[in-house]
Design a protein around this motif. Structure first.
Motif, PDB file in Angstrom:
ATOM      1  N   THR A   1      38.956  39.328  32.797  1.00  0.00           N
ATOM      2  CA  THR A   1      37.962  39.288  33.878  1.00  0.00           C
ATOM      3  C   THR A   1      38.374  39.944  35.191  1.00  0.00           C
ATOM      4  O   THR A   1      37.511  40.187  36.039  1.00  0.00           O
ATOM      5  CB  THR A   1      37.574  37.815  34.192  1.00  0.00           C
ATOM      6  OG1 THR A   1      38.732  37.129  34.704  1.00  0.00           O
ATOM      7  CG2 THR A   1      37.059  37.086  32.959  1.00  0.00           C
ATOM      8  N   SER A   2      39.661  40.220  35.423  1.00  0.00           N
ATOM      9  CA  SER A   2      40.074  40.719  36.741  1.00  0.00           C
ATOM     10  C   SER A   2      40.186  42.240  36.786  1.00  0.00           C
ATOM     11  O   SER A   2      41.039  42.833  36.119  1.00  0.00           O
ATOM     12  CB  SER A   2      41.417  40.098  37.144  1.00  0.00           C
ATOM     13  OG  SER A   2      41.916  40.745  38.301  1.00  0.00           O
ATOM     14  N   LEU A   3      39.340  42.855  37.615  1.00  0.00           N
ATOM     15  CA  LEU A   3      39.435  44.302  37.825  1.00  0.00           C
ATOM     16  C   LEU A   3      40.698  44.638  38.613  1.00  0.00           C
ATOM     17  O   LEU A   3      41.295  45.694  38.439  1.00  0.00           O
ATOM     18  CB  LEU A   3      38.211  44.816  38.581  1.00  0.00           C
ATOM     19  CG  LEU A   3      36.893  44.841  37.785  1.00  0.00           C
ATOM     20  CD1 LEU A   3      35.742  45.226  38.690  1.00  0.00           C
ATOM     21  CD2 LEU A   3      36.999  45.802  36.608  1.00  0.00           C
ATOM     22  N   LEU A   4      41.099  43.711  39.488  1.00  0.00           N
ATOM     23  CA  LEU A   4      42.307  43.929  40.273  1.00  0.00           C
ATOM     24  C   LEU A   4      43.535  44.037  39.359  1.00  0.00           C
ATOM     25  O   LEU A   4      44.432  44.838  39.608  1.00  0.00           O
ATOM     26  CB  LEU A   4      42.489  42.796  41.303  1.00  0.00           C
ATOM     27  CG  LEU A   4      43.729  42.859  42.203  1.00  0.00           C
ATOM     28  CD1 LEU A   4      43.822  44.186  42.959  1.00  0.00           C
ATOM     29  CD2 LEU A   4      43.738  41.692  43.195  1.00  0.00           C
TER      30      LEU A   4
ATOM     31  N   ALA B   1      46.695  37.061  44.144  1.00  0.00           N
ATOM     32  CA  ALA B   1      45.360  37.628  44.383  1.00  0.00           C
ATOM     33  C   ALA B   1      44.654  37.907  43.045  1.00  0.00           C
ATOM     34  O   ALA B   1      43.444  37.688  42.909  1.00  0.00           O
ATOM     35  CB  ALA B   1      45.469  38.904  45.210  1.00  0.00           C
ATOM     36  N   VAL B   2      45.414  38.383  42.054  1.00  0.00           N
ATOM     37  CA  VAL B   2      44.852  38.602  40.708  1.00  0.00           C
ATOM     38  C   VAL B   2      44.353  37.265  40.142  1.00  0.00           C
ATOM     39  O   VAL B   2      43.281  37.190  39.535  1.00  0.00           O
ATOM     40  CB  VAL B   2      45.896  39.250  39.764  1.00  0.00           C
ATOM     41  CG1 VAL B   2      45.445  39.172  38.314  1.00  0.00           C
ATOM     42  CG2 VAL B   2      46.146  40.701  40.159  1.00  0.00           C
ATOM     43  N   CYS B   3      45.130  36.203  40.366  1.00  0.00           N
ATOM     44  CA  CYS B   3      44.718  34.883  39.881  1.00  0.00           C
ATOM     45  C   CYS B   3      43.394  34.454  40.524  1.00  0.00           C
ATOM     46  O   CYS B   3      42.511  33.919  39.854  1.00  0.00           O
ATOM     47  CB  CYS B   3      45.805  33.842  40.153  1.00  0.00           C
ATOM     48  SG  CYS B   3      47.298  34.149  39.189  1.00  0.00           S
ATOM     49  N   LEU B   4      43.243  34.734  41.828  1.00  0.00           N
ATOM     50  CA  LEU B   4      41.986  34.411  42.524  1.00  0.00           C
ATOM     51  C   LEU B   4      40.843  35.316  42.074  1.00  0.00           C
ATOM     52  O   LEU B   4      39.680  34.934  42.134  1.00  0.00           O
ATOM     53  CB  LEU B   4      42.172  34.553  44.040  1.00  0.00           C
ATOM     54  CG  LEU B   4      42.993  33.478  44.735  1.00  0.00           C
ATOM     55  CD1 LEU B   4      43.142  33.812  46.213  1.00  0.00           C
ATOM     56  CD2 LEU B   4      42.353  32.105  44.577  1.00  0.00           C
ATOM     57  N   ASP B   5      41.199  36.536  41.636  1.00  0.00           N
ATOM     58  CA  ASP B   5      40.206  37.516  41.185  1.00  0.00           C
ATOM     59  C   ASP B   5      39.776  37.247  39.737  1.00  0.00           C
ATOM     60  O   ASP B   5      38.915  37.929  39.201  1.00  0.00           O
ATOM     61  CB  ASP B   5      40.814  38.924  41.311  1.00  0.00           C
ATOM     62  CG  ASP B   5      39.796  40.026  41.091  1.00  0.00           C
ATOM     63  OD1 ASP B   5      38.710  39.959  41.688  1.00  0.00           O
ATOM     64  OD2 ASP B   5      40.094  40.964  40.323  1.00  0.00           O
ATOM     65  N   THR B   6      40.401  36.259  39.113  1.00  0.00           N
ATOM     66  CA  THR B   6      40.088  35.893  37.728  1.00  0.00           C
ATOM     67  C   THR B   6      38.867  34.979  37.722  1.00  0.00           C
ATOM     68  O   THR B   6      38.627  34.254  38.677  1.00  0.00           O
ATOM     69  CB  THR B   6      41.321  35.169  37.117  1.00  0.00           C
ATOM     70  OG1 THR B   6      42.427  36.074  37.157  1.00  0.00           O
ATOM     71  CG2 THR B   6      41.087  34.713  35.694  1.00  0.00           C
ATOM     72  N   SER B   7      38.100  35.042  36.663  1.00  0.00           N
ATOM     73  CA  SER B   7      36.927  34.176  36.549  1.00  0.00           C
ATOM     74  C   SER B   7      37.083  33.213  35.371  1.00  0.00           C
ATOM     75  O   SER B   7      37.228  33.677  34.235  1.00  0.00           O
ATOM     76  CB  SER B   7      35.672  35.033  36.368  1.00  0.00           C
ATOM     77  OG  SER B   7      34.536  34.219  36.288  1.00  0.00           O
ATOM     78  N   PRO B   8      37.075  31.889  35.586  1.00  0.00           N
ATOM     79  CA  PRO B   8      37.069  31.220  36.893  1.00  0.00           C
ATOM     80  C   PRO B   8      38.411  31.413  37.600  1.00  0.00           C
ATOM     81  O   PRO B   8      39.426  31.639  36.939  1.00  0.00           O
ATOM     82  CB  PRO B   8      36.841  29.747  36.521  1.00  0.00           C
ATOM     83  CG  PRO B   8      37.371  29.608  35.126  1.00  0.00           C
ATOM     84  CD  PRO B   8      37.140  30.924  34.456  1.00  0.00           C
TER      85      PRO B   8
END
Length: 419
Positions: free
Chosen positions: A226-229, A270-277
């Motif tokens: 899910t993370s584009l970052l 930041a990647v962890c925060l950019d993950t969904s959920p």
């Protein structure tokens, strides 16, 4: 293979490691192949390690394992992959004194007993699985007389836990992601040994020793999906950063080392925060420690302390030298004092000789600490008791070793069962 009832054992000690360029995300879940290279510092095994005893005997009827005194199942694919790979490389073993003679072909039929103990909390973001699988593979390789170098063994340990491959070396280690589909070139290599940069002192703030809510395995899978970052990080950022970090380590360039370590830790979270959920590994205490270090580094003009956080809230703080480490510990204890009934020697563990240097070996010494002068704005007062469980003071350390002293074995030499 002689028919006598013998038990043949090996005990080994393996360090844990902390990544300064993070591994986060797999391109192959089964073989555990990463989406980027990573670089780590091996921590002194006197303070953070796994000890594993492996035993073989014709009297054992099945493979069994005990972790920290409790029997666990070996049926998981990660254990099975490591056991299969090591058995496939086993050699002939002979111990005339014990009457032990094992031929290469016998290893497929013989069963193993494994006992492992971590001297730090398991699954709390202190890389216990890294030390654990590295120790399992290293000790079995010694038991079975496997003729492979540490890099080849690292490719087996990787199949148990990705970061385990980096615990087969001391000092500074790079896990090369490799490009082959079979993973044969996804191995660890040593960049420099532990004596190369021995000024460094490492203080770990154990913010929580609880098991984390999102395991690294499931967190990584969700980030990759899910993370584009994460895609940008793996393709554009990490390749350049890895080269810069290799240079910083080679040249003992602390300013670059700090900038890269902190930036990479922050981007990983930041990647962890950019993950969904979104995944939250750090907490308010973690953020306050970052603030403390950032303000101190800025006030000094040159970086004094690097920070890095793995998949958990615990802060790993790398001080440029012992003098800085003493000041760091004083600042940390000012903001995060122990609860009043706590003994300082259980609040600062590992190399706690630093307490004396910091003037903190007396009972009331923490109350007498002054706020760090360089931090003018408040990041919190002395009411933060209990936010940090304890601190570990350590340094870069050596790789795995065999422990020849039988008293350190975790299994009984007669029965092969836990002592």
């Amino acid at each position: 293979m002689a028919a006598e009832k013998w038990v043949y054992m090996v005990t080994a000690q393996t360090p844990t490691n902390i990544a300064v360029i993070k591994y986060w995300g797999k391109r192959d879940e089964v073989r555990i192949l990463p989406v980027n290279d990573s670089i780590s510092v091996t921590l002194d095994p006197d303070h953070l390690c796994t000890v594993t005893t492996v035993a073989v005997s014709p009297s054992f009827d099945r493979d069994r394992m005990w972790l920290n005194g409790k029997e666990i199942s070996l049926s998981g694919s990660r254990y099975q992959n490591c056991l299969r790979e090591i058995r496939g490389r086993a050699g002939d073993v002979e111990d005339k004194e014990k009457g032990v003679k094992i031929e290469k072909k016998d290893w497929e039929k013989l069963h193993l007993h494994i006992a492992s103990h971590n001297n730090f909390p398991t699954a709390a973001g202190l890389a216990s699985s890294a030390a654990g699988f590295a120790c399992l593979v290293f000790s079995l390789a010694k038991l079975m007389n496997v003729d492979e170098d540490a890099s080849h063994l690292s490719a087996i340990a990787r199949q148990g836990s990705g970061s385990a491959c980096r615990s087969l070396f001391g000092g500074f280690v790079k896990w090369e992601m490799g490009s082959k589909e079979d993973g044969s070139d996804s191995v660890a290599v040593q960049l420099a040994d532990e004596k190369h940069w021995n000024d460094l002192v490492i203080i770990i703030a154990v913010v929580s020793s609880r098991q984390k809510e999102t395991s690294s395995t499931s967190g990584m899978r969700e980030s990759v999906e899910t993370s584009l970052l994460l895609q940008h990080r793996a393709k554009e950022v990490v390749p350049k950063r890895t080269l810069q970090m290799e240079e910083a380590i080679k040249n003992r360039d602390f300013a670059s080392f700090t900038q890269l370590s902190c930036a990479d830790s922050n981007q990983f979270h930041a990647v962890c925060l950019d993950t969904s959920p979104p995944i939250f590994y750090m907490n308010d205490t973690s953020h306050r420690i970052i603030s403390l270090v950032e303000k101190w580094n800025r006030s000094e003009g040159t970086p004094q302390v690097a920070y890095t956080f793995d998949a958990g809230p615990n802060a790993v703080l790398i001080a440029r030298n012992r003098k800085v480490a003493v000041q760091l510990l004083q600042g940390l204890l000012y903001y995060f004092p122990p609860k009043s009934e706590t003994d300082m020697k259980s609040y600062v563990v590992g190399d706690n000789s630093i307490l004396k240097e910091a003037g903190l070996d007396g009972a009331n010494s923490v109350e007498n600490l002054q706020p760090p002068p360089e931090i003018k704005d408040n990041i919190g007062s002395q009411d933060q008791k209990g936010e940090v469980s304890y601190f570990i003071c350590t340094k870069p350390g050596r790789g795995p070793v065999v422990l020849p002293d039988q008293t350190q074995a975790l299994l009984d030499p007669e029965t092969g069962l836990p002592k």
